[in-house]
Write an enzyme that holds these catalytic residues in place. Sequence first.
Site, PDB file in Angstrom:
ATOM      1  N   SER A  48       0.913  -1.099  -0.258  1.00  0.00           N
ATOM      2  CA  SER A  48       0.005   0.046  -0.005  1.00  0.00           C
ATOM      3  C   SER A  48       0.872   1.189  -0.025  1.00  0.00           C
ATOM      4  CB  SER A  48      -1.026  -0.135   1.267  1.00  0.00           C
ATOM      5  OG  SER A  48      -2.224   0.774   1.106  1.00  0.00           O
ATOM      6  N   ASP A 172      -6.169  -3.303  -2.376  1.00  0.00           N
ATOM      7  CA  ASP A 172      -4.863  -2.757  -1.667  1.00  0.00           C
ATOM      8  C   ASP A 172      -4.269  -4.064  -0.972  1.00  0.00           C
ATOM      9  OD1 ASP A 172      -3.721  -1.911   1.295  1.00  0.00           O
ATOM     10  OD2 ASP A 172      -4.189  -0.086   0.173  1.00  0.00           O
TER      11      ASP A 172
END
Length: 286
Positions: A48, A172
């Site tokens: 991320s 993500d």
Amino acid sequence: MASLPGPAGTGGTAFVLGGGGVLGAAEVGMLQALLERGVRPDLVVGTSVGAINGAVVAADPGPAAVDRLRGVWEELASQRVFAGSVLARVGTLVRTRTHLHPREPLRELLETQLPVRTFAELRVPFQCVAASIERAAEHWFTEGPLVDAVLASCAVPGLLPPVRLGGEHYLDGGLVHSIPVGRAVALGARTVYVLHVGRIDRPLRPPARPWEVATVAFEIARRHRYAADLATLPEGVTVHVLPAGDPAPPGAGNLRYRDFSGVPGRIERARAAAGELLDRLPDGGT
């Protein structure tokens, strides 16, 4: 875009950069403390926001990386990436039915700030993780276009749209591997520096409000895998968990994702705290 099936190399030093949105500014301070003391990575893995920070340092693992990262965070703070009024964001959600922001501003930022375009051009081996929707599994990006891979790793559900690559859709990486120590160890690292956003420093408590249920549940999942990685380290592997230096560690419910007002302070606190820890290590952490 392939995922490596097993270890790739032995020995060396790895930087592991976790996810955590705006709190990821702390990783910039940690990187500055490491680089100031001559600690250089042989491998970088990220999730991320850690994929953004990690890609920049893998492209140029020297003091210039910190300057470039400060530029990245200044751009993020300008609100160009997560721009728009409440009505505009609601309009995007109504139109798309899945997310509040388009990905194009983040793509433009990455294309501007990353000095290379592919994994092959990086000066240090780098990998980032995303969650495959179709396979409900982690996917490690190791080659090919760099920006696409980082975008996939950063596709926060509800905020940004899934990234489609090679016939699959990715979200993500924090959904599957928020602080990927295990990946660095599997790839042969013997010394691992963990750069995180500070949330792991605050004990979890049972949720007391409806909106805390999901955030606490997610935090359990992300911490469980990280704790399991640390508990099963092979003999001869050393892990240094760098402190974020936050006197009041952020909680699980970090909902103010557009509030970048604390970024400069978070960077400096992390730099100071990580520097103090490194200075206590033999040979200054090197």
